[in-house]
Design a protein around this motif. Structure first.
Motif, mmCIF file in Angstrom:
data_model
loop_
_atom_site.group_PDB
_atom_site.id
_atom_site.type_symbol
_atom_site.label_atom_id
_atom_site.label_comp_id
_atom_site.label_asym_id
_atom_site.label_seq_id
_atom_site.Cartn_x
_atom_site.Cartn_y
_atom_site.Cartn_z
ATOM 1 N N ASP A 53 0.654 -1.319 -0.147
ATOM 2 C CA ASP A 53 0.022 0.137 -0.030
ATOM 3 C C ASP A 53 0.871 1.269 0.017
ATOM 4 O O ASP A 53 0.450 2.340 -0.624
ATOM 5 C CB ASP A 53 -0.882 -0.154 1.282
ATOM 6 C CG ASP A 53 -2.022 -1.059 1.039
ATOM 7 O OD1 ASP A 53 -2.416 -1.551 0.076
ATOM 8 O OD2 ASP A 53 -2.481 -1.599 2.184
ATOM 9 N N THR A 79 2.159 1.773 -3.646
ATOM 10 C CA THR A 79 1.008 2.346 -4.265
ATOM 11 C C THR A 79 0.634 3.900 -4.240
ATOM 12 O O THR A 79 0.501 4.522 -4.970
ATOM 13 C CB THR A 79 0.058 1.621 -4.171
ATOM 14 O OG1 THR A 79 0.021 0.043 -4.457
ATOM 15 C CG2 THR A 79 -1.388 1.901 -5.304
ATOM 16 N N SER A 80 0.492 4.265 -2.787
ATOM 17 C CA SER A 80 0.552 5.708 -2.368
ATOM 18 C C SER A 80 1.661 6.712 -2.603
ATOM 19 O O SER A 80 1.217 7.760 -2.645
ATOM 20 C CB SER A 80 0.030 5.546 -0.932
ATOM 21 O OG SER A 80 -1.188 4.777 -0.585
ATOM 22 N N HIS A 81 2.646 6.273 -2.512
ATOM 23 C CA HIS A 81 3.809 7.037 -2.491
ATOM 24 C C HIS A 81 4.988 7.134 -3.663
ATOM 25 O O HIS A 81 5.795 8.039 -3.624
ATOM 26 C CB HIS A 81 4.520 7.090 -1.015
ATOM 27 C CG HIS A 81 3.759 7.490 0.045
ATOM 28 N ND1 HIS A 81 3.841 8.716 0.542
ATOM 29 C CD2 HIS A 81 3.130 6.773 0.771
ATOM 30 C CE1 HIS A 81 3.152 8.760 1.404
ATOM 31 N NE2 HIS A 81 2.485 7.610 1.761
ATOM 32 N N TYR A 140 5.369 7.294 -7.897
ATOM 33 C CA TYR A 140 4.669 7.480 -9.136
ATOM 34 C C TYR A 140 5.795 7.599 -10.391
ATOM 35 O O TYR A 140 6.462 8.411 -10.073
ATOM 36 C CB TYR A 140 3.859 8.904 -9.142
ATOM 37 C CG TYR A 140 2.988 9.012 -10.217
ATOM 38 C CD1 TYR A 140 1.843 8.286 -10.817
ATOM 39 C CD2 TYR A 140 3.537 9.766 -11.298
ATOM 40 C CE1 TYR A 140 1.153 8.505 -11.808
ATOM 41 C CE2 TYR A 140 3.004 9.942 -12.743
ATOM 42 C CZ TYR A 140 1.862 9.491 -12.887
ATOM 43 O OH TYR A 140 1.104 9.551 -14.046
ATOM 44 N N ASN A 150 2.562 15.876 1.697
ATOM 45 C CA ASN A 150 2.596 15.411 0.493
ATOM 46 C C ASN A 150 2.775 16.538 -0.655
ATOM 47 O O ASN A 150 3.095 16.172 -1.604
ATOM 48 C CB ASN A 150 1.277 14.846 -0.105
ATOM 49 C CG ASN A 150 0.927 13.586 0.693
ATOM 50 O OD1 ASN A 150 2.033 12.708 0.720
ATOM 51 N ND2 ASN A 150 -0.083 13.003 1.367
#
Length: 387
Positions: A293, A296-298, A300, A346
């Motif tokens: 997770d 996937t979240s951090h 790109y 973020n």
């Protein structure tokens, strides 16, 4: 593979029979009337290459448990009488094909051993052959016991005996014998493991065979554990992204320690299984999902083919993150977020890049060059589509 032993006959001096796997005949064997009850096995079929030595032992001990009591005649061989009162069963399986020769040996109550006969070139020093052999054997789940030199028919040969750390197949030992032969002849020998071979050993649970000589490099890193606070979350994302931005992809092993030598080289030295670590934040399977997770979240874009999996070893469970080599046209991989006063902000981002044994952040100038280069590639791609 389910093995069946068919006993074809017996007499005073030996027992003989066949081993079957379904309708495939794998081996024919005969047992001479020796005190150690040695079994000579031959006629190896292609299907037999995938047979585990442990299955052969099990098949014999279940089918012919009194084998050691029925061969030999005390009246003719009185010296066998003591042995018959305290019988010890042993098996010997020999393999000889295309100048590859080795034997499996098992004595009841002891670990199996494999003995290789390896021709060698005297130009390679004994110390070097020994060092190479130790590493090759460890990769194949064996530990070096002894190495002796002898001459046979004017050929120089090493007799290399090893104890089995894991159950062996004939194909495993054949592959090992081929590598030992290469190592004994090569003046310059590439003894470093590839990333693919290291991943295979880890997935097989053979992490212990890598201890003591696998070093941190451009595609391998190890961490004792992962902390899932703000800082730990971002650092883990950077650990993955650095490999994705590198030239070779990478492996991150979680649940292991490294030790630094006098030259500063970090070598894998100890397993620290996560399921036995009181500091591990979650059960191992749940931790692996949390790490997926985070990726996937951090990160790109998410690296193509990224796998984060739990691996069972003889000591306990570890986690392996595998990042395949990434195509140039999808780089750079950006990590969003930074830990500020215990919270993830973020609005920050970074592009970590793997060096030989660590990661470094990319400067603002390098970030611009990377992004500009990617924009140019995308423009060229779009122009090609329009043309």
């Amino acid at each position: 593979m389910n093995l069946e032993v068919q006993e074809d006959g017996r007499n005073k001096s030996h027992t003989y029979g066949t081993i079957w796997a379904g309708e495939a005949e794998l081996f024919a064997f005969r047992n001479f009337g020796y005190p150690d009850n040695e079994l000579e096995i031959g006629m190896i079929s292609p299907e037999a290459m995938q047979v585990h030595f442990g299955d052969i032992i099990s098949a014999f001990t279940k089918k012919i448990p009194d084998l050691n009591l029925t061969v030999g005649d005390p009246a003719e061989w009185p010296e066998f009488s003591t042995w018959r009162e305290s019988p010890t069963m042993s098996l010997t399986l020999g393999f000889n094909e295309e100048d590859i020769w080795f034997t499996f040996d098992w004595i009841n109550g002891q670990p199996p051993t494999v003995t290789f006969s390896i021709p060698f070139a005297q130009a390679v020093p004994e110390s070097e052959v020994r060092q190479r052999s130790e590493r090759i054997l460890l990769r194949h789940g064996m530990k070096l016991l002894s190495m002796e030199e002898y001459d046979e028919y004017k050929f120089h040969t090493w007799s290399i005996q090893a104890a089995c750390i894991k159950d062996q197949r004939l194909s495993d030992a054949k592959d090992c014998a081929q590598l030992l032969t290469i190592a004994a002849h090569s003046i310059v020998w590439p003894d470093e493991l590839s990333r693919a071979e290291t991943l295979r050993l880890i997935r097989l649970g053979q992490v212990e065979t890598l201890l003591g000589w696998l070093t941190e490099n451009e595609w391998f890193d190890a961490k004792e554990s992962v902390v899932l606070d703000a800082r730990g979350t971002v650092e883990f994302a950077k650990d993955l992204a650095q490999f994705a931005n590198g030239s070779a992809g990478g492996l991150l092993l979680i649940g292991a320690k490294t030790s630094k030598d006098e030259g500063g080289v970090e070598t894998l030295s100890k397993l620290c299984p996560l399921d036995k670590n009181p500091k591990s934040p979650q059960p191992v399977a749940r931790l692996a999902q949390s790490l997926r997770d985070i990726a996937t979240s951090h990160i790109y874009p998410l690296p193509e083919g990224l796998q984060i999996e739990v691996v069972d070893t003889s000591k306990g469970q570890v986690i392996c993150a595998h990042i395949p080599k990434q195509a140039k046209n999808v780089k750079p991989f950006i990590v969003t977020g930074e830990a500020v006063f215990g919270k993830i902000k973020n609005t920050f981002f970074s592009i970590p890049v793997r060096t030989h044994d660590g990661n470094v952040p990319v400067s603002s100038r390098e970030i611009y060059a990377l992004l500009a280069g990617r924009m140019i590639r995308l423009q060229d791609r779009d122009a090609g589509k329009e043309g």
